[in-house]
Each structure stands twice: as C-alpha cells, then as structure tokens.
Write an enzyme that holds these catalytic residues in place. Structure first.
Site, PDB file in Angstrom:
ATOM      1  N   SER A 583     -32.740 -25.727  -9.752  1.00 25.86           N
ATOM      2  CA  SER A 583     -31.791 -26.839  -9.823  1.00 25.86           C
ATOM      3  C   SER A 583     -30.975 -26.750 -11.089  1.00 25.86           C
ATOM      4  O   SER A 583     -31.434 -26.207 -12.113  1.00 25.86           O
ATOM      5  CB  SER A 583     -32.537 -28.182  -9.799  1.00 25.86           C
ATOM      6  OG  SER A 583     -31.658 -29.258 -10.052  1.00 25.86           O
ATOM      7  N   TYR A 596     -38.839 -34.691 -12.834  1.00 29.98           N
ATOM      8  CA  TYR A 596     -38.170 -33.721 -11.970  1.00 29.98           C
ATOM      9  C   TYR A 596     -37.508 -32.615 -12.791  1.00 29.98           C
ATOM     10  O   TYR A 596     -37.670 -31.415 -12.506  1.00 29.98           O
ATOM     11  CB  TYR A 596     -37.129 -34.440 -11.110  1.00 29.98           C
ATOM     12  CG  TYR A 596     -36.398 -33.544 -10.137  1.00 29.98           C
ATOM     13  CD1 TYR A 596     -36.997 -33.123  -8.960  1.00 29.98           C
ATOM     14  CD2 TYR A 596     -35.093 -33.126 -10.405  1.00 29.98           C
ATOM     15  CE1 TYR A 596     -36.314 -32.315  -8.053  1.00 29.98           C
ATOM     16  CE2 TYR A 596     -34.404 -32.311  -9.507  1.00 29.98           C
ATOM     17  CZ  TYR A 596     -35.016 -31.913  -8.335  1.00 29.98           C
ATOM     18  OH  TYR A 596     -34.346 -31.109  -7.454  1.00 29.98           O
TER      19      TYR A 596
END
Length: 706
Positions: A583, A596
């Site tokens: 990501s 996250y």
C-alpha cells in the site's frame, strides 16, 4: 428405458427419436447429432479422436447440376462438441479422381494439399488426413472411432483371427497402416473383396462402421462395439489373473493424495527442464489395478498401440522406483533417487529419435516423459497446459483398458518403434503443431492469489487467466469465491481454474489449500499475497485485538503463505514469483492509521528481506503499492471508508473524487490497474528484477521511494 437401450450394457444408447425427427431430411444435421452422441460416450471414442461423415446430393454451384458431396469431421475438434463449422465439405468425385495422380505410399503426404482442390463449401473446415478413409468407402454414413474394446482386439497378437471368429466374417480386417491416402485405398479393397461386411477393424488402430442412414450407422457402431466389449468381459480373468495379479496393495485414498501432493512439484521440476509444464494426477481404479500389478514391468515399456494414444502420451511412460510409503520429506534425497530415472528416460527417448529419424524429420522434441506411474499411489501427467495433461492421462487410461482387454483374450502388442516414430514425427503432424497459436506469456504457469474471491485479487486472477496461467482462486469467504469460480470456469474453461478455501493465518488451512492446488496443477509458480483487511482508527480508539488482527492477516499471513509456497517452489527448482500487494500507506504517514500503516510497512520490508534471501532460488519477490482502490474492494467495508472520510473531514461519498484529486494524474485507481502492475512483474519482461516496488496510485508524491 426403451427397447433399444436395453440391448446395450457396455455402451450408451442415446438416440432420441423426437430430436432426430426434428432433423429429418437434413443429413448434415443428423451427422452432427450422431457425432455428438458418439462423442458423449468415452467408451466409444476419446476426446478429440475419431471422425464421422455423410455423403449427400447437392447442387454444384458452378454447373447447377446434382453432385455428391461428403461432409466429414475436419482437422482438429472433438466429436462430442462438433458443430457444422467443424466439418469439411468436399466433392466425392474429385476426391476419388485423385487416384489418377497418386504416386504411391512413399509420396502419399503430397496428396493432402490436393484435398483443397476438392473442397465444395469454401467456408468449411480444413480437411483432415482421414478424409480419403471416408471418401473411398461407398457408404452414405460412416463412423471411424477408437473404442477401447475394439482396439483391444485390434492390438491383440491374434486380433485378425479373433475378429473373424467373433463376427463370423462380417467385420473385415486391414493391418496397420498409417492414416492417409494409402489406408483409404486399403479400406476400399477390403470392402470390394468382402462384399456385405458391416465394418472394418484396423490393426492396432480402431474401427470403421457404417450404414445407409445416420441411425443405421449409429446402431451398427453400438452393436459392434457392444459385442467387442462383451467378448472381452467374458474372457477377463479366465486365462490368468488381470495383469498377472496383484503385486502390491495401494495406499489408502488419504495417503495416496498426501504422497502425490508431496511428490508432484518435484516431478514437475524434472519435467519442466525444457518448457514449464502443468500437471494432472489421478488415482483412478483402472490406473491402480495396472500400476500395482505383476505385469506392469513387462507392459509399460511396450508403449501404446493406437496413434491417438501415443501422440498424447509419448512412446512409453516413466515408472518410478519409489516405495508407495516413501518418506518424501527430504527433498534432496528424493531428487537424488529420481535424477537417474529421468536421465535414463531422456537418453532412451534420444536413442529412439536417433535410431528412427529420417533425413527430413523435425528436430527432436522435449525428451521428458508425459506419463509418470507411481506404483501404490497413482499416475501423473505433465503437458503444456492443464487440458493437454488431463487428456493425456485420459488417453493413457484408454491404453490401460486396451492392454487389459488384449491380455485377457490373447497377448497385447504395441506398434513397432519405427511406426510410432513415423506418426509422432510425421511432417503433417509437425505442420499442425507449427500452426498452433503462439503460447501466451503465462502459459505453463500456476498462480495462487490470496483473497481472490473479489476486488483486487479477482482482477489479478482474471488478468493472469487471460494471459494463459492456471489460477487458484483462494478466499476465506465461500460464497464470494464460489461465484468467482463459476464466472471463471464459464469464461476460461474448467482446466484453467480451481479454488481452495484459505485462511492465511492458519497453517493447517494453508497446507491443505496448497495440497489441493498441487493436485490440481502439479505445483505453484506465482504467489500473490493479496488477502487483507483494513482498520482506520486513532491510536486512542484502536484496540489491541484490532492491532493483532491487522498484523495476523497482513504480516503473519504474508509470511506464512510465502514460507509454504517457497517450499513448493524449491521442490520444483524452476524459480518463481512472489508479489505482495502492499500500500501507499507503507511509506506515507497519515492520521488515524497506526495499525494498518505500520502493518503495511512491515509487509513492505518483509518483501525486501525475502527478495534478498531467495535470489539464489531464482524466486523474485516484488511489491505493488496501490492506493484508494474503491471499486469492488473488500477493504472499504467494515468501517474503513468511514474512518478515512472522518480523517480527511469529508463524507464517504466524496472519497473517490477526493483521492483522485490529490494525485498528480487526477486518476481514479481501479482493480484492473493493480492487476496490470502484477502482470508486468511476471510477464517475462522483468525476469531479472527483484526487490522492486511499483506504485499504482495515480501519482502521490509523498509515496515516492526515491
């Protein structure tokens, strides 16, 4: 069950009078109907094998006069799925007039090009090599099939005598002759010398039957094959036990599958020394009876008899020298045992080629075995794709049936090696191979994508399947995965896809999923760690349970799946690819993202660490960094969208536009964009690249790595 159906025990009577009545008057439609029925029963013919024909009267478009036209299955295709587009239509008189220019068997290959001068329907399929076999017979409807029961008689040492006695002279006999113009003339002579016969047995090859109508031909075919099968059944075990009796007992079903899954990647590695191969495994009862018998050692080296069989299975199988319960944990020891077997097989194949080759023979093909027999366990097949491997296994089972029948009634005989070579390296076969489409970039490769029931994972799987890979759909969500598999099967075929339930945080689940994947395709080449969840909360609101869940699925899951699949890739020893879907958040610090973002950072560094470790194994490890993939993405469920909207002070509905506006290119990122990035890494263009990160975020300057 109708009266006609009751007549048959060994074949299926499928004729539907109502359906046939709808086609009455259209002989070509009835030909297709009959062909589909014959192809639906694998006891009658194998996949892609056999051909059928009918002769009709039609108007010659050049003269307007009536002329006889033969419609016959064209080159390639399968009887079970045959359509009119798969038929060739030719002038019968022109085909038969070719005898005037035929120069003899040494020159029969030159006749194939002349078939094109006999074409009636210019839109029809290219004629096959079997065209003259039908043209020179005087019958309206003809079936040429390769039923195991008939070939068992055709391949028996006393096949001609058995045929004559069994059918009282009503079935003719033509000794082995390679399919082509000469065989067509031999069939013609057989009918002329034996008026009134109902069919012809081709030595080592197959069966010809016929009738005045489509139905009569169909019934004649069924009746002849039924009689062959009944005769064999009556004699099974009478002379001696089947295949000489049982030499060893097979392992239990569970243990067979365990051994097969443990060994398949090793075998795949050996078989992929020239080209990457896809595997197929079967422990069919017919296979077990054969490989566990006393006669295996005598029969296996003989090879097969029917050309349809050995063209797909190679001249003979490789029989493994491993005990059924061999300890396969020490891969190095197993490879050390198998290496000499494969070297001997390759040398045997090379000697076969050198001994039998002609001055104009094509270059020697891949010398690795296609069929591998593991006594006590089962049979493996390896080929360029799953369908070819599966069909090869089916054809070898046909060959087993033939050997079983021939041994019961007489003694099995295979084709002489030179005759087999003349078929395998036939210039016409080589030309057919050369006409085949160029392999796609991922042909021969197997890809496991975690979390591929939907979203990004599904798009990656779809891209890989489009580019020729066999894909393993894996997900923890059963319903989502089931729908995806149904879609993929419809779009790419049953041989291109399988599915496994996979919990990336559970070692037992991973091992079971990999076993299923290996049994389906023989191994794994590409692993995409895509499964994930997302939680967006401030540190004050973030629970320890949520933290653990993020790290278990994203980091531990990536670690565990990579660890398990690296073991498989090392068994194969043909390299591989690991792609981690990470990501933009692995490098960009944003609000409400402690769990996250840090887990994604751990994924990114784990990717670099594995790239550094696995280089010697030719296993490349690369990452793709997406951002804001909202369409069909699972991570936007469960409050993530709300969390990110809150962090940026906007509404959920405003998120897509917000993310697009903040990129340098002002682009919305879609799942297929991520799939394309993954394909770039595995396409073959970046085979010397590892440890890389590819950003797919529309351009986020904060996420630039350098």
């Amino acid at each position: 069950m109708g009266t006609e159906a009751k007549k048959f025990k060994h074949v299926s009577y499928l004729w539907d009078e109502a359906k046939a009545a709808e086609l009455a008057g259209d002989e070509v439609a009835l030909l297709i109907y009959r062909s589909n029925l014959l192809g639906a029963d694998l006891r009658l013919t194998n996949y892609g094998g056999g051909n059928t024909s009918c002769k009709v009267t039609a108007k010659d478009p050049l003269t307007g006069e009536d002329t006889e036209v033969m419609w016959v299955k064209g080159s390639g295709g399968d009887l079970g799925t045959l359509k009119k587009s798969g038929l060739a239509a030719l002038y019968v008189d022109k085909l038969r007039s070719l005898t005037k220019v035929y120069r003899g068997v040494e020159y029969e290959d030159e006749m194939v090009e002349l078939f094109n001068h006999c074409i009636y329907d210019l839109k029809s399929k290219a004629p096959s090599i079997d065209t003259p076999l039908h043209a020179f017979l005087p019958f309206k409807h003809i079936d040429h099939l390769h039923p195991d029961a008939a070939i068992a008689i055709a391949a028996a040492k006393d096949g001609e005598a058995i045929t004559k006695e069994l059918f009282g002279g009503t079935i003719g006999w033509v000794p082995w002759q390679r399919p082509g113009f000469e065989l067509g003339l031999m069939l013609k002579r057989c009918v002329e010398e034996n008026p009134g016969i109902r069919g012809i047995m081709l030595g080592s090859h197959g069966l010809f039957t016929w009738g005045d109508t489509a139905y009569e031909s169909y019934m004649n075919t069924l009746e002849v094959i039924e009689k062959c099968a009944a005769y064999i059944e009556q004699n099974i075990g009478k002379k001696r036990p089947v295949f000489g009796g049982v030499k060893m007992e097979p392992l239990s079903k569970e243990k067979r599958l365990k051994q097969a899954a443990a060994l398949a990647p090793v075998l795949r590695g050996f078989c992929s020394s020239h080209v990457k191969m896809i595997g197929h495994f079967t422990d069919d009862e017919r296979v077990l009876e054969y490989i566990n018998s006393n006669d295996l050692e005598r029969l296996a080296p003989l090879g097969t008899s029917c050309p349809d069989h050995f063209l797909r299975t190679k001249i003979s199988p490789l029989v493994l020298n491993l005990a059924p319960d061999e300890n396969l944990d020490d891969v190095a020891v197993v490879k050390e045992k198998l290496q000499p077997l494969f070297e001997d097989y390759r040398q045997m194949y090379k000697e076969y080629y050198e001994t039998c080759k002609h001055p104009d023979s094509p270059a020697m093909r891949d010398p690795n075995p296609v069929i591998i027999l593991y006594p006590g366990v089962g049979m493996f097949a390896f080929a360029k794709d799953k369908q070819t491997a599966r069909v090869a296994a089916e054809f070898y089972i046909n060959a087993i049936n033939v050997m079983r029948g021939a041994e019961a009634i007489s003694e099995y005989t295979s084709l002489p090696r030179q005759e087999a070579f003349n078929i395998e390296y036939w210039l016409l076969e080589e030309a057919k191979l050369q006409r085949m489409p160029k392999p796609k970039p991922l042909s021969g490769r197997v890809a496991l994508i975690t979390g591929s029931g939907g979203g990004i994972g599904k798009s990656i799987a779809k891209k890989f399947a489009q580019e020729g890979a066999c894909v393993i759909i894996s997900d923890i969500h059963q319903e989502r995965m089931k729908a995806t598999v149904e879609e993929f099967t419809k779009q790419y075929g049953k041989d291109a896809v399988t599915s496994v339930t996979l919990n990336v945080t559970d070692a037992t689940s991973i091992d079971a999923a990999l076993e299923d994947a290996i049994l389906a395709f023989g191994g794994v080449d590409i692993v995409v760690n895509n499964a994930g969840i997302s939680i967006s909360k401030s540190i004050a609101e973030h629970s320890i349970e949520e933290w653990d869940r993020l790290y278990d699925i994203l980091v531990k899951g990536q670690f565990m799946v990579s660890k398990a699949t690296v073991a498989v890739m090392r068994k194969q020893n043909i390299g591989g690819d690991i792609i981690n879907i990470v990501s933009k958040n692995s490098v960009v610090a944003g609000p409400n993202n402690a769990g996250y973002g840090s887990a994604k950072a751990a994924q990114a560094h784990l990717s670099r660490l594995l790239a550094a470790e696995l280089g010697d194994d030719k296993i490349r490890v690369n990452s793709v960094n997406p951002d804001a993939v909202i369409v069909d993405s699972n991570i936007w469920a469960g409050g993530w969208a709300e969390g990110r909207a809150k962090a940026y002070g906007i509404t959920v509905e405003e998120l897509p536009a917000f993310y697009a506006k903040r990129t340098l290119m002002k682009e919305v990122i879609l799942p297929e964009d991520i799939a394309n990035a993954c394909f770039v890494f595995v396409s073959g263009l970046l085979n010397k690249s590892t440890g890389n990160v590819l950003n797919v975020d529309g351009g986020v300057a904060q996420a630039f790595l350098r």
